[in-house]
Design a protein around this motif. Structure first.
Motif, PDB file in Angstrom:
ATOM      1  N   ARG A 128       0.869  -1.177   0.000  1.00 50.49           N
ATOM      2  CA  ARG A 128       0.000   0.000   0.000  1.00 50.49           C
ATOM      3  C   ARG A 128       0.908   1.229   0.000  1.00 50.49           C
ATOM      4  O   ARG A 128       1.658   1.473   0.946  1.00 50.49           O
ATOM      5  N   VAL A 129       0.853   1.978  -1.079  1.00 44.13           N
ATOM      6  CA  VAL A 129       1.784   3.079  -1.315  1.00 44.13           C
ATOM      7  C   VAL A 129       1.018   4.330  -1.764  1.00 44.13           C
ATOM      8  O   VAL A 129      -0.170   4.237  -2.118  1.00 44.13           O
ATOM      9  N   PRO A 130       1.664   5.484  -1.765  1.00 48.33           N
ATOM     10  CA  PRO A 130       1.006   6.697  -2.259  1.00 48.33           C
ATOM     11  C   PRO A 130       0.525   6.545  -3.695  1.00 48.33           C
ATOM     12  O   PRO A 130       1.065   5.740  -4.453  1.00 48.33           O
ATOM     13  N   GLU A 131      -0.466   7.322  -4.079  1.00 44.48           N
ATOM     14  CA  GLU A 131      -1.089   7.188  -5.399  1.00 44.48           C
ATOM     15  C   GLU A 131      -0.116   7.397  -6.551  1.00 44.48           C
ATOM     16  O   GLU A 131      -0.311   6.859  -7.636  1.00 44.48           O
ATOM     17  N   ASP A 132       0.935   8.209  -6.331  1.00 44.10           N
ATOM     18  CA  ASP A 132       1.889   8.479  -7.417  1.00 44.10           C
ATOM     19  C   ASP A 132       3.124   7.583  -7.355  1.00 44.10           C
ATOM     20  O   ASP A 132       4.103   7.800  -8.069  1.00 44.10           O
ATOM     21  N   ALA A 133       3.091   6.549  -6.534  1.00 48.52           N
ATOM     22  CA  ALA A 133       4.258   5.676  -6.354  1.00 48.52           C
ATOM     23  C   ALA A 133       4.526   4.832  -7.596  1.00 48.52           C
ATOM     24  O   ALA A 133       3.616   4.482  -8.355  1.00 48.52           O
ATOM     25  N   THR A 134       5.799   4.490  -7.789  1.00 49.21           N
ATOM     26  CA  THR A 134       6.200   3.613  -8.887  1.00 49.21           C
ATOM     27  C   THR A 134       6.201   2.157  -8.413  1.00 49.21           C
ATOM     28  O   THR A 134       6.039   1.873  -7.219  1.00 49.21           O
ATOM     29  N   SER A 135       6.422   1.259  -9.357  1.00 50.54           N
ATOM     30  CA  SER A 135       6.529  -0.156  -8.997  1.00 50.54           C
ATOM     31  C   SER A 135       7.728  -0.394  -8.089  1.00 50.54           C
ATOM     32  O   SER A 135       7.695  -1.261  -7.204  1.00 50.54           O
ATOM     33  N   ALA A 136       8.811   0.367  -8.319  1.00 48.64           N
ATOM     34  CA  ALA A 136       9.993   0.251  -7.467  1.00 48.64           C
ATOM     35  C   ALA A 136       9.668   0.685  -6.036  1.00 48.64           C
ATOM     36  O   ALA A 136      10.166   0.080  -5.070  1.00 48.64           O
ATOM     37  N   ASP A 137       8.841   1.705  -5.900  1.00 45.14           N
ATOM     38  CA  ASP A 137       8.417   2.142  -4.566  1.00 45.14           C
ATOM     39  C   ASP A 137       7.606   1.054  -3.878  1.00 45.14           C
ATOM     40  O   ASP A 137       7.775   0.791  -2.676  1.00 45.14           O
ATOM     41  N   ALA A 138       6.704   0.425  -4.642  1.00 42.91           N
ATOM     42  CA  ALA A 138       5.882  -0.650  -4.085  1.00 42.91           C
ATOM     43  C   ALA A 138       6.760  -1.816  -3.639  1.00 42.91           C
ATOM     44  O   ALA A 138       6.556  -2.399  -2.562  1.00 42.91           O
ATOM     45  N   LEU A 139       7.753  -2.156  -4.462  1.00 46.94           N
ATOM     46  CA  LEU A 139       8.662  -3.243  -4.124  1.00 46.94           C
ATOM     47  C   LEU A 139       9.451  -2.916  -2.866  1.00 46.94           C
ATOM     48  O   LEU A 139       9.623  -3.768  -1.985  1.00 46.94           O
ATOM     49  N   ALA A 140       9.931  -1.691  -2.765  1.00 46.15           N
ATOM     50  CA  ALA A 140      10.717  -1.278  -1.604  1.00 46.15           C
ATOM     51  C   ALA A 140       9.887  -1.313  -0.321  1.00 46.15           C
ATOM     52  O   ALA A 140      10.429  -1.506   0.778  1.00 46.15           O
ATOM     53  N   ALA A 141       8.567  -1.141  -0.454  1.00 44.94           N
ATOM     54  CA  ALA A 141       7.694  -1.119   0.724  1.00 44.94           C
ATOM     55  C   ALA A 141       7.530  -2.498   1.349  1.00 44.94           C
ATOM     56  O   ALA A 141       7.209  -2.602   2.547  1.00 44.94           O
ATOM     57  N   VAL A 142       7.766  -3.569   0.569  1.00 47.09           N
ATOM     58  CA  VAL A 142       7.483  -4.915   1.092  1.00 47.09           C
ATOM     59  C   VAL A 142       8.640  -5.900   0.977  1.00 47.09           C
ATOM     60  O   VAL A 142       8.546  -7.017   1.507  1.00 47.09           O
ATOM     61  N   ALA A 143       9.719  -5.535   0.291  1.00 45.10           N
ATOM     62  CA  ALA A 143      10.772  -6.526   0.028  1.00 45.10           C
ATOM     63  C   ALA A 143      12.183  -5.990   0.218  1.00 45.10           C
ATOM     64  O   ALA A 143      13.097  -6.340  -0.526  1.00 45.10           O
ATOM     65  N   LYS A 144      12.397  -5.157   1.223  1.00 46.38           N
ATOM     66  CA  LYS A 144      13.751  -4.693   1.495  1.00 46.38           C
ATOM     67  C   LYS A 144      14.571  -5.817   2.112  1.00 46.38           C
ATOM     68  O   LYS A 144      14.020  -6.744   2.707  1.00 46.38           O
ATOM     69  N   PRO A 145      15.926  -5.777   1.989  1.00 46.46           N
ATOM     70  CA  PRO A 145      16.683  -4.736   1.278  1.00 46.46           C
ATOM     71  C   PRO A 145      16.763  -5.003  -0.220  1.00 46.46           C
ATOM     72  O   PRO A 145      16.884  -6.146  -0.654  1.00 46.46           O
ATOM     73  N   LEU A 146      16.688  -3.913  -0.987  1.00 39.89           N
ATOM     74  CA  LEU A 146      16.892  -3.987  -2.428  1.00 39.89           C
ATOM     75  C   LEU A 146      18.324  -3.563  -2.721  1.00 39.89           C
ATOM     76  O   LEU A 146      18.921  -2.791  -1.975  1.00 39.89           O
ATOM     77  N   ARG A 147      18.859  -4.072  -3.824  1.00 38.20           N
ATOM     78  CA  ARG A 147      20.213  -3.676  -4.228  1.00 38.20           C
ATOM     79  C   ARG A 147      20.213  -3.342  -5.712  1.00 38.20           C
ATOM     80  O   ARG A 147      19.677  -4.096  -6.528  1.00 38.20           O
ATOM     81  N   TYR A 148      20.800  -2.196  -6.054  1.00 38.39           N
ATOM     82  CA  TYR A 148      20.912  -1.744  -7.436  1.00 38.39           C
ATOM     83  C   TYR A 148      22.380  -1.536  -7.783  1.00 38.39           C
ATOM     84  O   TYR A 148      23.207  -1.272  -6.900  1.00 38.39           O
ATOM     85  N   ASP A 149      22.701  -1.627  -9.082  1.00 38.88           N
ATOM     86  CA  ASP A 149      24.071  -1.311  -9.500  1.00 38.88           C
ATOM     87  C   ASP A 149      24.153   0.148  -9.906  1.00 38.88           C
ATOM     88  O   ASP A 149      23.180   0.907  -9.782  1.00 38.88           O
ATOM     89  N   THR A 150      25.303   0.575 -10.377  1.00 34.22           N
ATOM     90  CA  THR A 150      25.511   1.985 -10.721  1.00 34.22           C
ATOM     91  C   THR A 150      24.678   2.430 -11.910  1.00 34.22           C
ATOM     92  O   THR A 150      24.505   3.626 -12.134  1.00 34.22           O
ATOM     93  N   ASN A 151      24.150   1.475 -12.685  1.00 32.61           N
ATOM     94  CA  ASN A 151      23.296   1.806 -13.830  1.00 32.61           C
ATOM     95  C   ASN A 151      21.819   1.664 -13.493  1.00 32.61           C
ATOM     96  O   ASN A 151      20.978   1.623 -14.392  1.00 32.61           O
ATOM     97  N   ALA A 152      21.512   1.570 -12.201  1.00 33.22           N
ATOM     98  CA  ALA A 152      20.137   1.461 -11.708  1.00 33.22           C
ATOM     99  C   ALA A 152      19.480   0.136 -12.084  1.00 33.22           C
ATOM    100  O   ALA A 152      18.256   0.035 -12.109  1.00 33.22           O
ATOM    101  N   LEU A 153      20.287  -0.889 -12.374  1.00 38.17           N
ATOM    102  CA  LEU A 153      19.744  -2.219 -12.630  1.00 38.17           C
ATOM    103  C   LEU A 153      19.429  -2.879 -11.296  1.00 38.17           C
ATOM    104  O   LEU A 153      20.248  -2.882 -10.386  1.00 38.17           O
ATOM    105  N   LEU A 154      18.222  -3.444 -11.182  1.00 40.86           N
ATOM    106  CA  LEU A 154      17.826  -4.137  -9.960  1.00 40.86           C
ATOM    107  C   LEU A 154      18.629  -5.419  -9.818  1.00 40.86           C
ATOM    108  O   LEU A 154      18.537  -6.321 -10.649  1.00 40.86           O
ATOM    109  N   CYS A 155      19.407  -5.517  -8.762  1.00 34.20           N
ATOM    110  CA  CYS A 155      20.310  -6.659  -8.578  1.00 34.20           C
ATOM    111  C   CYS A 155      19.794  -7.652  -7.547  1.00 34.20           C
ATOM    112  O   CYS A 155      20.056  -8.858  -7.674  1.00 34.20           O
TER     113      CYS A 155
END
Length: 214
Positions: A128-155
């Motif tokens: 459950r996220v704000p109305e303007d949230a992205t899919s990445a925001d939704a993922l971060a709300a329920v599945a931390k920790p997330l890891r990205y590389d320097t090119n913003a690729l989801l790792c």
């Protein structure tokens, strides 16, 4: 003519050796180990055309992430199991100013796992996220920790995998369930050598026939 006749088995032996090396060389790359992003509609998964950082799902959307070894989007493995917004978000009531996004997190199989790691079990979550949230925001709300590389690729999602990000994986290492490609396959240079040898044999044979007809 004695020299010419002796050249035939020598040429054949060279060709056989090159073909043997080609068959013994490393297998061609099977693909890349990474998290793919999916959207579900009408009971079917569709590979997302945008990244999770730019997609802004509507309330009631069902999205999935699958960790696997894939050559490209056409070859990518879909999230497994059924995905239904009503069942995933049954315990998350609607709230003003927010939206709910159902997520399916499929950590893949042991065959796709990096060396020394075991994939967690598949799970679902309702973000459950704000109305303007992205899919990445939704993922971060329920599945931390997330890891990205320097090119913003989801790792990594929920810390899995612990290391690596979109690395190339050879067909052999995929069969063994671990490892990455150690470099370019010898198949291409050896194949070129075989073609060159065959071409040389054809030219040599044509010259021999011309000499014999004189």
């Amino acid at each position: 003519m004695t020299v010419v006749r002796r050249a035939v088995p020598v040429l054949a032996a060279g060709l056989a050796a090159l073909l043997l090396l080609a068959s013994a060389g490393p297998a061609a790359a099977a693909g890349y180990r990474y998290w793919s992003f999916w959207e579900r509609a009408g009971g079917h998964w569709t590979y997302a055309t945008q990244g999770p950082a730019t997609v802004r799902p509507d309330d009631g959307a069902v999205q999935g992430f699958r960790f696997a070894v894939s050559a490209d989007s056409a070859d990518a493995s879909r999230p497994r199991g059924t995905a239904d917004f009503t069942s995933i978000c049954a315990g998350t009531p609607a709230a003003s100013g927010t939206k709910r996004v159902a997520l399916v997190l499929d950590f893949g199989t042991r065959a796709d796992a990096p060396s020394g790691e075991t994939p967690p079990g598949r799970r679902t979550a309702c973000a459950r996220v704000p109305e303007d949230a992205t899919s990445a925001d939704a993922l971060a709300a329920v599945a931390k920790p997330l890891r990205y590389d320097t090119n913003a690729l989801l790792c990594a999602i929920a810390g899995y995998p612990e290391a690596g990000c979109g690395e190339q994986v050879s067909a052999e290492s995929k069969r063994n369930g671990s490892g990455t490609d150690s470099g370019p396959s010898l198949g291409l240079p050896i194949g070129v050598g075989v073609v060159a040898l065959l071409a040389g044999a054809a030219v040599w044979q044509a010259r021999r026939r011309r000499d014999e007809s004189r």
